[in-house]
Design a protein around this motif. Sequence first.
Motif, PDB file in Angstrom:
ATOM      1  N   SER A   1       1.286   9.696 -44.817  1.00 47.44           N
ATOM      2  CA  SER A   1       1.020   8.267 -44.802  1.00 47.44           C
ATOM      3  C   SER A   1       1.891   7.519 -45.794  1.00 47.44           C
ATOM      4  CB  SER A   1      -0.449   7.998 -45.107  1.00 47.44           C
ATOM      5  OG  SER A   1      -0.731   8.381 -46.431  1.00 47.44           O
ATOM      6  N   THR A   2       2.384   8.193 -46.766  1.00 43.89           N
ATOM      7  CA  THR A   2       3.089   7.499 -47.838  1.00 43.89           C
ATOM      8  C   THR A   2       4.371   8.220 -48.185  1.00 43.89           C
ATOM      9  OG1 THR A   2       0.957   6.918 -48.735  1.00 43.89           O
ATOM     10  CG2 THR A   2       2.840   6.634 -50.183  1.00 43.89           C
TER      11      THR A   2
ATOM     12  N   ARG B   1      11.426   0.105 -62.213  1.00 44.46           N
ATOM     13  CA  ARG B   1      12.019   0.783 -61.070  1.00 44.46           C
ATOM     14  C   ARG B   1      11.115   0.520 -59.874  1.00 44.46           C
ATOM     15  NH1 ARG B   1       9.356   5.916 -60.393  1.00 44.46           N
ATOM     16  NH2 ARG B   1       7.861   6.110 -62.083  1.00 44.46           N
ATOM     17  N   THR B   2      11.749   0.489 -58.705  1.00 41.93           N
ATOM     18  CA  THR B   2      11.004   0.187 -57.487  1.00 41.93           C
ATOM     19  C   THR B   2      10.532   1.482 -56.846  1.00 41.93           C
ATOM     20  OG1 THR B   2      12.313  -1.793 -57.138  1.00 41.93           O
ATOM     21  CG2 THR B   2      11.131  -0.938 -55.233  1.00 41.93           C
ATOM     22  N   VAL B   3       9.261   1.544 -56.536  1.00 44.78           N
ATOM     23  CA  VAL B   3       8.706   2.702 -55.831  1.00 44.78           C
ATOM     24  C   VAL B   3       8.292   2.234 -54.444  1.00 44.78           C
ATOM     25  CG1 VAL B   3       6.912   4.465 -55.816  1.00 44.78           C
ATOM     26  CG2 VAL B   3       7.841   3.660 -57.995  1.00 44.78           C
ATOM     27  N   LEU B   4       8.915   2.816 -53.436  1.00 44.34           N
ATOM     28  CA  LEU B   4       8.558   2.463 -52.054  1.00 44.34           C
ATOM     29  C   LEU B   4       7.252   3.152 -51.682  1.00 44.34           C
ATOM     30  CD1 LEU B   4      11.679   2.652 -49.698  1.00 44.34           C
ATOM     31  CD2 LEU B   4      10.458   0.639 -50.522  1.00 44.34           C
ATOM     32  N   LEU B   5       6.314   2.416 -51.165  1.00 44.15           N
ATOM     33  CA  LEU B   5       5.039   3.019 -50.744  1.00 44.15           C
ATOM     34  C   LEU B   5       4.885   3.008 -49.218  1.00 44.15           C
ATOM     35  CD1 LEU B   5       2.594   1.561 -53.417  1.00 44.15           C
ATOM     36  CD2 LEU B   5       3.641   3.810 -53.358  1.00 44.15           C
ATOM     37  N   GLU B   6       5.249   1.904 -48.585  1.00 46.33           N
ATOM     38  CA  GLU B   6       5.154   1.781 -47.126  1.00 46.33           C
ATOM     39  C   GLU B   6       3.846   2.348 -46.594  1.00 46.33           C
ATOM     40  OE1 GLU B   6       8.415   2.434 -44.729  1.00 46.33           O
ATOM     41  OE2 GLU B   6       9.750   1.275 -45.991  1.00 46.33           O
ATOM     42  N   GLN B   7       2.776   1.821 -47.104  1.00 47.74           N
ATOM     43  CA  GLN B   7       1.454   2.353 -46.758  1.00 47.74           C
ATOM     44  C   GLN B   7       0.601   1.263 -46.110  1.00 47.74           C
ATOM     45  OE1 GLN B   7      -0.464   4.479 -49.909  1.00 47.74           O
ATOM     46  NE2 GLN B   7      -2.508   3.969 -49.197  1.00 47.74           N
ATOM     47  N   ASP B   8      -0.094   1.611 -45.050  1.00 50.13           N
ATOM     48  CA  ASP B   8      -1.027   0.665 -44.452  1.00 50.13           C
ATOM     49  C   ASP B   8      -2.122   0.350 -45.457  1.00 50.13           C
ATOM     50  OD1 ASP B   8       0.228   0.415 -42.079  1.00 50.13           O
ATOM     51  OD2 ASP B   8      -0.988   1.891 -41.013  1.00 50.13           O
ATOM     52  N   ILE B   9      -2.412  -0.936 -45.608  1.00 50.32           N
ATOM     53  CA  ILE B   9      -3.443  -1.336 -46.569  1.00 50.32           C
ATOM     54  C   ILE B   9      -4.797  -0.755 -46.170  1.00 50.32           C
ATOM     55  CG2 ILE B   9      -4.746  -3.349 -47.395  1.00 50.32           C
ATOM     56  CD1 ILE B   9      -2.038  -4.884 -47.342  1.00 50.32           C
TER      57      ILE B   9
END
Lengths: 251, 109
Positions: free
Chosen positions: A13-14, A40-48
């Motif tokens: 999922s993440t 720093r940027t952490v990409l999560l791309e996770q459905d809330i």
Amino acid sequence: MCSTCGCGGEDASTRVTLVDGPQPHEHPHPHDHTHDHATRTVLLEQDILAKNDLLAAANRHRLAERGITAINLMSSPGSGKTTLLERTVTDLGDRRETLVIEGDQETWLDAERIRSTGRKVVQINTGAGCHLDAEMFGRGLTELAPPDGSLVFVENVGNLVCPALFDLGESARVVIISVTEGADKPAKYPYMFRTADLVLLNKVDLLPYVDFDVDLCLDLIRRLRPDVEMLAVSATRGDGLDAWQSWLADH
Amino acid sequence: MHELAITESIVDAIVEKVGDGPVAAVRLEIGRLSGVVTDSIRFCFGLVAAGTGLDGARLDIDEPSGRAYCRDCRREFALDDPIMLCDCGSADLDILAGQELRIVSVEVR
């Protein structure tokens, strides 16, 4: 769920990816002191709603495994949900073991009404919450312990907005609207009606006394959900309840 | 006010992924057809983030427009109205975009 192709369970999922190293942040202000501003940027791309949806999937699996049907009843306050439920469980008689989960912000009043029909009932009080979610429903199921093959009604918190977004893992969603409300309600609360498997138009015994345009209401619902089933009922006088029982028998 | 529960989900999910350390900014994607009001998310965020690493974090919200495909007239079109209807009158649509409800990224210190 993977945002690219929709695959996967929790682990998929993440994606946690370090995109770039420490970098100065952007907002300008005088730096008359020295300190570490690196981010720093952490990409999560996770459905809330991923967590809720995961719990809902677990509930759905748990129900399917044991042949239990769960019907999520949703409406605004005062549409007659509890009265319809009292009548429905009474009409069901011994045909199928039926249990109820009641959702309200406060009080056990509705649960007591159901209990007086002789059915096992669990009350969920959400406190400040405006809807049931999959976690609450799962806890309710554990408390209720419905037998295999039974029918569970979930009376959601009276609210046409918030419950629409939260999948419980139910087998079907039934939205109730009554003729004492505005016929334009489906247009005002489209998200709720768009998720419905069945819409019950309740209190039709009052139609002679109220200004309610049935055709307009049904047309608005069809625009939101073209293939939805709709039944006109009166929980007090009994209109349409045979059709409602047939629908339940099919589910 | 499901936005409060949604905001709690956002904060919980971020803390779970990046820990309790300070977060400078959060980027969300909340589509215009998602049924979630971004102003309410902003209002709730300050309350929910208090006492966590997200306290004081900047909230950036992208709001993708809606797009739909009409199965009747086989046309793709822009759609930002929650009453989802094609100009041809059909409601038989595939929603292609606008229902996003995602945490895109966070900036951690």
